[in-house]
Design a protein around this motif. Structure first.
Motif, PDB file in Angstrom:
ATOM      1  N   GLU A  34      20.266 -77.986  20.851  1.00 52.35           N
ATOM      2  CA  GLU A  34      19.880 -77.242  19.644  1.00 52.35           C
ATOM      3  C   GLU A  34      18.547 -77.765  19.136  1.00 52.35           C
ATOM      4  O   GLU A  34      18.337 -78.974  19.036  1.00 52.35           O
ATOM      5  N   GLY A  37      17.713 -74.830  14.968  1.00 52.13           N
ATOM      6  CA  GLY A  37      18.724 -73.805  14.795  1.00 52.13           C
ATOM      7  C   GLY A  37      18.915 -72.869  15.962  1.00 52.13           C
ATOM      8  O   GLY A  37      19.720 -71.931  15.878  1.00 52.13           O
ATOM      9  N   LYS A 227      25.061 -70.351  17.634  1.00 55.24           N
ATOM     10  CA  LYS A 227      23.599 -70.390  17.576  1.00 55.24           C
ATOM     11  C   LYS A 227      23.022 -69.340  18.528  1.00 55.24           C
ATOM     12  O   LYS A 227      23.644 -68.970  19.528  1.00 55.24           O
TER      13      LYS A 227
END
Length: 311
Positions: A34, A37, A227
């Motif tokens: 990640e 975000g 995500k």
């Protein structure tokens, strides 16, 4: 072929605490992370363990990944990948197979060591191994520390650029603490002073007994689920998981019959390296970087079918 077991856990970082009764495996080879975000491709170091990683979109894509893994590594252990894709959402999956091999094979025995409540097979070297096997295999060993039965560090040179380090030490708080201690022992051995006053080479007063390993575990990366991909795709990740199979000692010679001192703690040897209790295995790249390619804390081994129970 190993299957998933609740006694073996794939941990996301070396800072993971060691828990009594569990095998812990760490692999840095998950190719997603990640960032701001979003899910992006993670950088991978040169020489990272062989792996297959991809974003799966639909059942056909998942089947293609399974077939690619089978072509490269053989049958996929049960439970490593889901049976079906996560609906319309993409899935981020990876499978790594870490299986160091040695140029000269070690000896093996079916009933080689007491480990907890069981008698386990082993690979390694001991006094009644034939001269040719012993000489060739011993040349692959380097002793970095031997303070006693439960405190040692020994290195096995593997094919390619890998090194396998096996160690026994008091149970540390984290996997990373154990790895740090082992790497420090290796680096002290490389100092000019230790070259003159370091540990003697592996000789006939030594014994090496390591239970062969074939472990498999999966870690679900919950932090990535929900995500979106950084590639501009608006759909959110529906599943993200990394499966690792770690195999060690599978290329040893066919097992010999156990001798009269096979199941001892090594008392007949001046410097025994016997893994008859919790131990650490670290697969490293070349020095001086000593890149950790896999680390495993082992203390919950199951005996093969039909093995004897310890008395």
């Amino acid at each position: 072929m190993p299957t998933l077991s609740p006694a073996t856990v794939l941990v996301p970082s070396l800072s993971s605490p060691i828990t009594e009764g569990l095998n812990l495996i760490f692999s840095p080879d998950f190719p997603f992370e990640e960032r701001e975000g979003k899910v992006v491709a993670a950088p991978r170091a040169d020489g990272a363990p062989l792996s297959v990683g991809r974003v799966v979109r639909g059942q056909e894509s998942l089947l293609e990944m399974r077939q690619e893994i089978a072509r490269r590594f053989g049958p996929l252990p049960d439970g490593v990948l889901p049976e079906s894709a996560p609906g319309d959402a993409p899935g981020a999956y990876a499978f790594s197979f870490v299986s160091p091999s040695f140029a000269s094979p070690f000896a093996s025995q079916r009933d080689g060591v007491f480990f907890g409540e069981h008698v386990l097979p082993v690979f390694g070297l001991w006094k009644d191994v034939d001269h040719v096997t012993w000489t060739r295999a011993a040349a692959q060993l380097r002793i970095h520390r031997h303070r006693g039965l439960d405190d040692f560090v020994i290195e096995i040179e593997a094919r390619g650029e890998e090194r396998v380090v096996v160690a026994r030490c008091p149970r540390p708080e984290t996997l990373g603490a154990a790895v740090t201690e082992v790497v420090a022992a290796l680096r002290r051995s490389r100092s000019w002073l230790r070259k003159w006053f370091g540990e003697k080479p592996f000789d006939r007063d030594c014994a090496l007994r390591i239970p062969p390993l074939d472990l498999c575990a999966v870690h679900v990366h919950d932090e990535l689920i929900g995500k979106t991909l950084a590639e501009g795709e608006s759909r959110m990740i529906g599943d993200a998981r990394h499966g690792v199979r770690f195999r060690l000692g599978g290329d040893a010679l066919p097992p010999s019959e156990p001798g009269p001192i096979t199941l001892g703690r090594g008392d007949a040897y001046r410097r025994p390296f016997v893994c008859n209790g919790p131990f650490l295995v670290v697969v490293l790249g070349e020095p001086p970087q000593d890149e950790v390619r896999l680390a495993a804390w082992i203390e919950a081994l199951e005996p093969p079918e039909g093995a004897a129970a310890a008395s």
